[in-house]
Motif scaffolding. Structure first.
Motif, short mmCIF file in Angstrom:
data_model
loop_
_atom_site.label_atom_id
_atom_site.label_comp_id
_atom_site.label_asym_id
_atom_site.label_seq_id
_atom_site.Cartn_x
_atom_site.Cartn_y
_atom_site.Cartn_z
N HIS A 123 -2.62 -7.86 -4.18
CA HIS A 123 -3.81 -8.42 -3.53
C HIS A 123 -4.79 -7.32 -3.14
CE1 HIS A 123 -2.17 -12.63 -2.30
NE2 HIS A 123 -1.77 -12.27 -3.51
N ASN A 124 -6.07 -7.71 -3.01
CA ASN A 124 -7.09 -6.77 -2.55
C ASN A 124 -7.20 -6.81 -1.03
OD1 ASN A 124 -7.77 -5.90 -5.08
ND2 ASN A 124 -9.65 -7.10 -5.22
N MET A 125 -7.48 -5.65 -0.46
CA MET A 125 -7.77 -5.55 0.98
C MET A 125 -9.12 -4.88 1.12
SD MET A 125 -4.24 -4.69 2.94
CE MET A 125 -4.91 -5.19 4.52
N THR A 180 6.47 0.18 0.85
CA THR A 180 6.50 -0.95 -0.08
C THR A 180 7.90 -1.51 -0.09
OG1 THR A 180 4.86 0.20 -1.42
CG2 THR A 180 5.96 -1.65 -2.44
N VAL A 226 -8.61 1.21 6.05
CA VAL A 226 -8.42 -0.19 5.67
C VAL A 226 -8.91 -1.07 6.82
CG1 VAL A 226 -6.06 -0.38 6.60
CG2 VAL A 226 -6.74 -1.81 4.67
N GLN A 260 -7.26 -2.64 -4.27
CA GLN A 260 -5.93 -3.22 -4.43
C GLN A 260 -4.97 -2.54 -3.45
OE1 GLN A 260 -4.74 -3.72 -8.45
NE2 GLN A 260 -2.67 -4.34 -7.93
N CYS A 261 -4.13 -3.36 -2.84
CA CYS A 261 -3.22 -2.88 -1.79
C CYS A 261 -2.37 -1.70 -2.26
CB CYS A 261 -2.32 -4.04 -1.37
SG CYS A 261 -1.98 -4.04 0.36
N SER A 262 -1.90 -1.75 -3.48
CA SER A 262 -1.03 -0.69 -3.99
C SER A 262 -1.79 0.63 -4.17
CB SER A 262 -0.40 -1.11 -5.32
OG SER A 262 -1.42 -1.43 -6.25
N SER A 300 1.33 -6.38 -2.90
CA SER A 300 0.75 -5.16 -3.46
C SER A 300 -0.36 -5.44 -4.48
CB SER A 300 1.83 -4.29 -4.10
OG SER A 300 2.43 -5.00 -5.17
N SER A 327 0.94 -7.21 3.14
CA SER A 327 0.17 -7.85 2.08
C SER A 327 0.86 -7.63 0.74
CB SER A 327 -1.23 -7.25 2.06
OG SER A 327 -1.98 -7.78 0.99
#
Length: 159
Positions: free
Chosen positions: A81-83, A49, A35, A25-27, A79, A77
């Motif tokens: 969402h998955n990266m 953020t 990444v 997760q982005c956060s 926060s 992206s």
């Protein structure tokens, strides 16, 4: 075609089963972590953020450096969402020979690895110079997403 025939698949693969990347997760990403941005494995050098309006999601602004080319890449992206995060490994090998821009490295089990390119620029020149002086060298190789590169080296400790 019988039922058995349609279930007999042959998979030609020789991997350890480990994926090149895994989702995060982005956060949860952190500075100095890794990444994937635009399909390249990168190291995060800065992230911030920003909170958006009333109904929007918080967005994460990422600034990262490609671990192989050194190019700066940026991405934004939500926060939540998955990266993709690359599986990055770092290994040390004994340098045996330098031949035509490629290094011959010995792994811990005694087998040889001959597919790592000699680094370009000052690092590559210094590596070759020290090797030609007869020094025993340990080379640090970073690998991610099917690519490898020498990032540093040091003289092997004398026993």
């Amino acid at each position: 075609m019988s039922d058995d025939e349609q279930h007999n698949h042959t998979f030609e693969a020789a991997s350890s089963g480990a994926s090149l990347t895994y989702p995060m997760q982005c956060s949860a990403l952190r500075k100095n972590g890794h990444v994937v941005i635009k399909g390249r494995p990168c190291k995060i050098v800065d992230m911030s953020t920003s909170k958006t309006g009333k109904h929007g999601h918080a967005k994460v602004n990422l600034v990262a450096i490609d671990i192989f080319t050194g190019k700066k890449l940026e991405d934004v992206s939500p926060s939540t969402h998955n990266m993709d995060v690359p599986n990055v490994s770092r290994n040390e090998y004994s340098l045996i020979d330098i031949d035509g821009g490629f290094l011959s490295l010995m792994l811990n089990d005694g087998s040889m690895k001959d597919d790592v390119k000699q680094p370009e620029g000052e690092l590559g020149d210094k590596l070759e110079e020290d090797f030609n002086e007869g020094k025993e060298l340990l080379v640090t190789v970073i690998s991610a997403m099917g690519e490898e590169a020498v990032i540093s080296y040091k003289e092997a400790p004398k026993n």
